[in-house]
Design a protein around this motif. Structure first.
Motif, PDB file in Angstrom:
ATOM      1  N   PRO A 122       3.004 -42.194  -6.283  1.00 37.20           N
ATOM      2  CA  PRO A 122       2.847 -41.594  -7.804  1.00 37.20           C
ATOM      3  C   PRO A 122       3.390 -42.804  -8.631  1.00 37.20           C
ATOM      4  O   PRO A 122       2.938 -42.910  -9.801  1.00 37.20           O
ATOM      5  N   ARG A 123       4.431 -43.447  -8.539  1.00 33.35           N
ATOM      6  CA  ARG A 123       4.931 -44.504  -9.283  1.00 33.35           C
ATOM      7  C   ARG A 123       4.133 -45.632  -9.662  1.00 33.35           C
ATOM      8  O   ARG A 123       4.290 -46.176 -10.749  1.00 33.35           O
ATOM      9  N   TRP A 124       3.440 -45.916  -8.411  1.00 31.77           N
ATOM     10  CA  TRP A 124       2.865 -47.409  -8.722  1.00 31.77           C
ATOM     11  C   TRP A 124       1.437 -47.278  -8.885  1.00 31.77           C
ATOM     12  O   TRP A 124       0.689 -48.537  -9.017  1.00 31.77           O
ATOM     13  N   VAL A 125       0.731 -46.111  -8.864  1.00 32.32           N
ATOM     14  CA  VAL A 125      -0.616 -45.908  -9.319  1.00 32.32           C
ATOM     15  C   VAL A 125      -1.063 -46.590 -10.596  1.00 32.32           C
ATOM     16  O   VAL A 125      -2.026 -47.337 -10.736  1.00 32.32           O
ATOM     17  N   MET A 126      -0.415 -46.222 -11.587  1.00 30.42           N
ATOM     18  CA  MET A 126      -0.632 -46.668 -12.926  1.00 30.42           C
ATOM     19  C   MET A 126      -0.391 -48.025 -13.122  1.00 30.42           C
ATOM     20  O   MET A 126      -1.507 -48.751 -13.609  1.00 30.42           O
ATOM     21  N   PRO A 127       0.543 -48.640 -12.559  1.00 35.63           N
ATOM     22  CA  PRO A 127       0.699 -50.276 -12.738  1.00 35.63           C
ATOM     23  C   PRO A 127      -0.463 -50.874 -11.849  1.00 35.63           C
ATOM     24  O   PRO A 127      -0.733 -51.901 -12.220  1.00 35.63           O
ATOM     25  N   SER A 128      -0.693 -50.401 -10.580  1.00 32.14           N
ATOM     26  CA  SER A 128      -1.861 -50.929 -10.029  1.00 32.14           C
ATOM     27  C   SER A 128      -3.243 -51.073 -10.838  1.00 32.14           C
ATOM     28  O   SER A 128      -3.993 -52.140 -10.824  1.00 32.14           O
ATOM     29  N   LEU A 129      -3.487 -49.958 -11.290  1.00 33.43           N
ATOM     30  CA  LEU A 129      -4.891 -49.940 -12.343  1.00 33.43           C
ATOM     31  C   LEU A 129      -4.804 -50.889 -13.339  1.00 33.43           C
ATOM     32  O   LEU A 129      -5.799 -51.292 -13.775  1.00 33.43           O
ATOM     33  N   ILE A 130      -3.552 -50.902 -14.008  1.00 34.13           N
ATOM     34  CA  ILE A 130      -3.369 -51.731 -15.260  1.00 34.13           C
ATOM     35  C   ILE A 130      -3.502 -53.311 -14.693  1.00 34.13           C
ATOM     36  O   ILE A 130      -4.170 -53.982 -15.568  1.00 34.13           O
ATOM     37  N   LEU A 131      -2.911 -53.706 -13.461  1.00 33.07           N
ATOM     38  CA  LEU A 131      -3.008 -54.979 -13.020  1.00 33.07           C
ATOM     39  C   LEU A 131      -4.693 -55.024 -12.813  1.00 33.07           C
ATOM     40  O   LEU A 131      -5.124 -56.167 -13.141  1.00 33.07           O
TER      41      LEU A 131
ATOM     42  N   GLY B 265      -7.456 -37.795  -8.463  1.00 30.03           N
ATOM     43  CA  GLY B 265      -6.564 -38.752  -9.043  1.00 30.03           C
ATOM     44  C   GLY B 265      -5.183 -39.309  -8.500  1.00 30.03           C
ATOM     45  O   GLY B 265      -4.479 -39.831  -9.061  1.00 30.03           O
ATOM     46  N   GLY B 266      -5.371 -39.396  -7.157  1.00 29.32           N
ATOM     47  CA  GLY B 266      -4.461 -39.974  -6.194  1.00 29.32           C
ATOM     48  C   GLY B 266      -2.984 -38.842  -6.252  1.00 29.32           C
ATOM     49  O   GLY B 266      -3.166 -37.731  -6.668  1.00 29.32           O
ATOM     50  N   PRO B 267      -2.004 -39.465  -5.726  1.00 36.20           N
ATOM     51  CA  PRO B 267      -0.842 -38.667  -5.460  1.00 36.20           C
ATOM     52  C   PRO B 267      -0.309 -38.208  -6.887  1.00 36.20           C
ATOM     53  O   PRO B 267      -0.201 -38.856  -7.830  1.00 36.20           O
ATOM     54  N   ASP B 268       0.099 -36.814  -6.860  1.00 36.33           N
ATOM     55  CA  ASP B 268       0.670 -36.027  -7.946  1.00 36.33           C
ATOM     56  C   ASP B 268      -0.206 -36.483  -9.157  1.00 36.33           C
ATOM     57  O   ASP B 268       0.298 -36.193 -10.270  1.00 36.33           O
ATOM     58  N   ARG B 269      -1.621 -36.645  -8.959  1.00 31.34           N
ATOM     59  CA  ARG B 269      -2.486 -36.831  -9.975  1.00 31.34           C
ATOM     60  C   ARG B 269      -1.998 -37.995 -11.003  1.00 31.34           C
ATOM     61  O   ARG B 269      -2.486 -37.996 -12.042  1.00 31.34           O
ATOM     62  N   SER B 270      -1.321 -38.808 -10.339  1.00 28.39           N
ATOM     63  CA  SER B 270      -0.713 -39.869 -11.222  1.00 28.39           C
ATOM     64  C   SER B 270      -1.875 -40.949 -11.866  1.00 28.39           C
ATOM     65  O   SER B 270      -1.556 -41.649 -12.795  1.00 28.39           O
ATOM     66  N   GLY B 271      -3.143 -40.977 -11.201  1.00 27.70           N
ATOM     67  CA  GLY B 271      -4.258 -41.782 -11.747  1.00 27.70           C
ATOM     68  C   GLY B 271      -5.377 -40.788 -12.247  1.00 27.70           C
ATOM     69  O   GLY B 271      -6.468 -41.240 -11.874  1.00 27.70           O
ATOM     70  N   TYR B 272      -5.087 -39.447 -12.678  1.00 30.02           N
ATOM     71  CA  TYR B 272      -6.014 -38.681 -13.047  1.00 30.02           C
ATOM     72  C   TYR B 272      -6.215 -38.982 -14.707  1.00 30.02           C
ATOM     73  O   TYR B 272      -5.409 -38.997 -15.368  1.00 30.02           O
ATOM     74  N   PHE B 273      -7.554 -39.219 -15.258  1.00 31.62           N
ATOM     75  CA  PHE B 273      -7.695 -39.657 -16.508  1.00 31.62           C
ATOM     76  C   PHE B 273      -8.485 -38.477 -17.261  1.00 31.62           C
ATOM     77  O   PHE B 273      -9.173 -37.828 -16.422  1.00 31.62           O
TER      78      PHE B 273
ATOM     79  N   GLY C   7     -12.958 -48.374 -24.747  1.00 33.76           N
ATOM     80  CA  GLY C   7     -12.962 -48.675 -23.377  1.00 33.76           C
ATOM     81  C   GLY C   7     -12.192 -48.069 -22.362  1.00 33.76           C
ATOM     82  O   GLY C   7     -12.335 -47.244 -21.367  1.00 33.76           O
ATOM     83  N   ALA C   8     -10.829 -48.231 -22.751  1.00 34.68           N
ATOM     84  CA  ALA C   8      -9.650 -47.911 -21.957  1.00 34.68           C
ATOM     85  C   ALA C   8      -9.791 -46.324 -22.134  1.00 34.68           C
ATOM     86  O   ALA C   8      -9.322 -45.701 -20.961  1.00 34.68           O
ATOM     87  N   TRP C   9      -9.961 -45.606 -23.112  1.00 33.17           N
ATOM     88  CA  TRP C   9     -10.005 -44.137 -23.370  1.00 33.17           C
ATOM     89  C   TRP C   9     -10.964 -43.631 -22.293  1.00 33.17           C
ATOM     90  O   TRP C   9     -10.795 -42.600 -22.145  1.00 33.17           O
ATOM     91  N   GLN C  10     -11.986 -44.386 -21.847  1.00 31.95           N
ATOM     92  CA  GLN C  10     -13.040 -43.709 -21.040  1.00 31.95           C
ATOM     93  C   GLN C  10     -12.817 -44.212 -19.536  1.00 31.95           C
ATOM     94  O   GLN C  10     -13.696 -43.853 -18.881  1.00 31.95           O
ATOM     95  N   VAL C  11     -11.960 -44.930 -19.253  1.00 35.31           N
ATOM     96  CA  VAL C  11     -11.598 -45.423 -17.932  1.00 35.31           C
ATOM     97  C   VAL C  11     -12.086 -44.290 -16.896  1.00 35.31           C
ATOM     98  O   VAL C  11     -11.750 -43.014 -16.935  1.00 35.31           O
ATOM     99  N   PHE C  12     -12.951 -44.393 -15.899  1.00 32.76           N
ATOM    100  CA  PHE C  12     -13.562 -43.607 -14.817  1.00 32.76           C
ATOM    101  C   PHE C  12     -13.791 -44.136 -13.643  1.00 32.76           C
ATOM    102  O   PHE C  12     -12.835 -43.680 -12.572  1.00 32.76           O
ATOM    103  N   ALA C  13     -14.667 -45.013 -13.410  1.00 27.88           N
ATOM    104  CA  ALA C  13     -14.920 -45.536 -12.201  1.00 27.88           C
ATOM    105  C   ALA C  13     -14.141 -46.012 -11.224  1.00 27.88           C
ATOM    106  O   ALA C  13     -13.993 -45.651 -10.052  1.00 27.88           O
ATOM    107  N   ALA C  14     -13.391 -47.051 -11.825  1.00 29.90           N
ATOM    108  CA  ALA C  14     -12.113 -47.553 -10.687  1.00 29.90           C
ATOM    109  C   ALA C  14     -11.143 -46.445 -10.127  1.00 29.90           C
ATOM    110  O   ALA C  14     -11.187 -46.264  -9.016  1.00 29.90           O
ATOM    111  N   PRO C  15     -10.533 -45.578 -11.008  1.00 29.58           N
ATOM    112  CA  PRO C  15      -9.697 -44.620 -10.524  1.00 29.58           C
ATOM    113  C   PRO C  15     -10.296 -43.651  -9.596  1.00 29.58           C
ATOM    114  O   PRO C  15     -10.055 -43.050  -8.485  1.00 29.58           O
ATOM    115  N   TYR C  16     -11.404 -43.124 -10.134  1.00 33.36           N
ATOM    116  CA  TYR C  16     -12.308 -42.314  -9.197  1.00 33.36           C
ATOM    117  C   TYR C  16     -12.754 -42.585  -7.792  1.00 33.36           C
ATOM    118  O   TYR C  16     -12.696 -42.062  -7.099  1.00 33.36           O
ATOM    119  N   VAL C  17     -13.223 -43.981  -7.831  1.00 31.63           N
ATOM    120  CA  VAL C  17     -13.391 -44.687  -6.486  1.00 31.63           C
ATOM    121  C   VAL C  17     -12.172 -44.659  -5.590  1.00 31.63           C
ATOM    122  O   VAL C  17     -12.132 -44.587  -4.341  1.00 31.63           O
TER     123      VAL C  17
END
Lengths: 314, 279
Positions: A171-180, A257-265, A241-251
């Motif tokens: 859960p801690r690293w999902v957001m940094p991964s998506l940002i990267l 949205g991954g562990p603990d919904r940490s990548g749920y947008f 664009g950032a507010w609409q982020v969808f495809a990458a986290p969804y796939v």
């Protein structure tokens, strides 16, 4: 052969110009009414109804909106999306400008490097997501394999036990991964900045150099003001664009949205409500909240930018 | 820095050329080994293995029985061709109405066109689904290309700006020869606007080719899936598909974009550069 001569500088007339204009724009007009105005109004009506698509909407007043306020998942996706937007937009702006400045110097193979930076932004997001899932893979991924020797040396020196994280699994690293990953796709902005840099008059730099202004000073006092309208444009596009982020986290993370919904947008939850859950009324309330947020963010950016943006000749 | 940007793509391509044992090697190898076997590995991953008795082993992207790659490719091409031609034709016509015909309220309507660019797609997608269901379009490819025939706000803006740079004297000469507005549009404006039309076509193609959310919402039968959606299917349905095949499939989806980019790099770069210059 009688009557007024034909008007030389106007088109042959059979219809009044208003009708001609309307005919030319009619494709847009029909599209606007059917695919834009109608959905927006329908969405407003649904947002005030209990509507599951299978049965006709039932008037529910503000119920969907009050339920949103008490929905912890709604607050979670709101928070995730806000964090993502607030980190990605400034970070990508700084990095894109830095890369554009580098590419604007006389480095060798300039066109080649520009292509390298630009190409990822053309990549289908689903394909990009696949590649990054493989890179982020905790055991065999490229990222952790590259980190291993570095962390190994650190561990050897300090006696610690650092290991590469399970990027998309924790859960801690999902957001940094998506940002990267999103920073990989900023080529579009880089190309826009490059065009803007090319438009800065050379004479300004020469004048500044004669006055003994340092390179950093030239960047702050010449480059930044001159490209500021383009920065504003990119920031607004970036926020929307950032507010609409969808495809990458969804796939990459699945619909939850991954562990603990940490990548749920935001858009993922809206999609889930509208389609898999069949709660079109609730989803429409989310859509209207999103519309208000995006308009407010854009307006806020415009107002804040007044102090920073310099318009030539304005 | 540039290397960091190139690495993921190189890694994708190199993985797509490896046999599965090498994909799982720890530490990972950068290149497939031995390099002489790359053509064989490539054929196996991209096309599928053909045994000595001529019976194909279906594990290859092109021949995979679970994810019908050639079918998805066909769907993507159908949608792209119909959508791109619709977008170019309709936007070109509408832009003429804003650039060359004088009519009352033009400025206000044009402002409305620009304002619609602010409305995010997720806001519209629910009601659009309901509408398309009413039209009987759900379960067909129509939701993905019919709306493109009603012009796109940004493309109208881009083409209008381009038309405004074409000297009006040309129009006037044509008027003297008895041309109508439609004649000026088809004989003067359109032929002179080819570079701008190419930009619109190129960018709309990329957008349609890469679109994921639209197909996800509007397509229901797998036989209609586009490549972007089919690729995700690879990941979710065939959960145990090895990475080398996933990377081969990703490479194939990227290939048309890459080819376009190589041949039209200048159009891309100039097209994007103009985006930032709008007021």
């Amino acid at each position: 052969m009688s009557g007024a001569p034909p008007r030389a500088f106007a088109p042959r007339r059979r219809l009044p110009p208003g009708a001609v204009g309307l005919l030319f724009i009619s494709p847009w007009l029909v599209g606007f009414l059917v695919f834009m105005l109608a959905p927006v109004l329908m969405s407003l009506y649904y947002s005030l109804s209990d509507y599951s698509v299978l049965e006709p909407p039932l008037w529910a007043g503000a119920e969907n909106y009050t339920r949103l306020l008490h929905d912890p998942v709604f607050w979670k996706v709101l928070r995730n999306t806000a964090v993502y937007t607030l980190v990605v937009v400034p970070l990508s702006t700084v990095i894109a400008i830095a890369i554009a400045c580098l590419l604007n110097t006389n480095i060798r193979w300039r066109a080649f490097w520009r292509a390298v930076v630009f190409l990822p932004s053309l990549m289908p997001l689903v394909a990009a997501a696949m590649v990054w899932m493989w890179i982020f893979n905790g055991e065999l991924g490229l990222l952790n394999s590259s980190l291993d020797p570095v962390l190994g040396a650190v561990n050897g020196a300090l006696g610690t036990d650092l290991r590469g994280p399970n990027w998309l699994g924790s859960p801690r690293w999902v957001m940094p991964s998506l940002i990267l990953m999103s920073l990989w796709g900023i080529g579009n902005a880089v190309v826009i900045y490059l065009a803007a840099l090319g438009d800065v008059p050379r004479s300004l730099y020469e004048a500044a150099a004669i006055d003994g202004v340092s390179a950093l000073g030239r960047f702050r006092n010449v480059t930044l003001p001159m490209i500021s309208p383009v920065v504003l444009f990119n920031v607004i596009i970036g926020v929307i664009g950032a507010w609409q982020v969808f495809a990458a986290p969804y796939v990459m993370l699945g619909s939850a949205g991954g562990p603990d919904r940490s990548g749920y947008f935001y858009t993922m939850y809206l999609y889930d409500n509208a389609f898999p859950y069949g709660k079109m009324g609730y989803a429409s309330a989310m859509a209207w909240v999103q519309l208000v947020i995006v308009l407010a963010l854009t307006g806020l950016t415009m107002v804040m930018s007044k102090r920073f943006v310099y318009y030539r000749g304005a | 820095m540039g290397v960091l940007y190139a690495l993921p793509l190189l890694w994708m391509f190199s993985t797509s050329l490896k046999p599965v044992e090498q994909v799982l090697a720890d530490p990972p190898t950068l290149l497939p080994e031995p390099l002489g076997s790359v053509p064989r590995y490539a054929a196996e991953n991209y096309i599928g293995r053909v045994g000595p008795d001529g019976v194909g082993d279906p594990r290859g992207v092109w021949t995979d029985p679970v994810v019908d790659f050639p079918l998805f490719l066909r769907n993507s091409l159908v949608v792209a061709i119909l959508s791109v031609s619709g977008m170019v034709i309709s936007s070109a016509i509408v832009a003429y109405g804003f650039a060359r015909v004088r009519w009352r309220g033009r400025g206000a309507v044009f402002a409305l066109v620009l304002a619609t660019m602010m409305i995010p797609f997720p806001v519209l997608m629910g009601p659009m689904y309901v509408l398309f269901k009413e039209f009987g379009w759900i379960g067909t490819l129509r939701p993905l290309w019919v709306p493109a025939w009603f012009a796109g706000a940004f493309n109208v803006f881009l083409l209008r700006q381009f038309y405004l740079t074409i000297p009006r004297e040309l129009d006037e000469a044509a008027y003297i020869d008895g041309c109508s507005h439609w004649g000026v549009f088809t004989r003067i404006i359109l032929p002179l606007s080819r570079p701008a039309l190419a930009v619109v076509a190129l960018f709309h193609f990329i957008a349609v080719w890469n679109d994921f959310l639209g197909p996800l919402i509007f397509l229901q039968k797998q036989e209609h899936f586009t490549l972007a959606l089919g690729l995700a299917l690879y990941q979710s349905q065939a959960g145990n598909v090895p990475w080398n095949l996933l990377m081969a499939a990703s490479t194939l989806v990227l290939a048309p974009v890459l080819i376009l980019f190589v041949f039209a790099q200048r159009t891309f770069v100039e097209g994007i550069a103009t985006q930032g210059l709008k007021e």
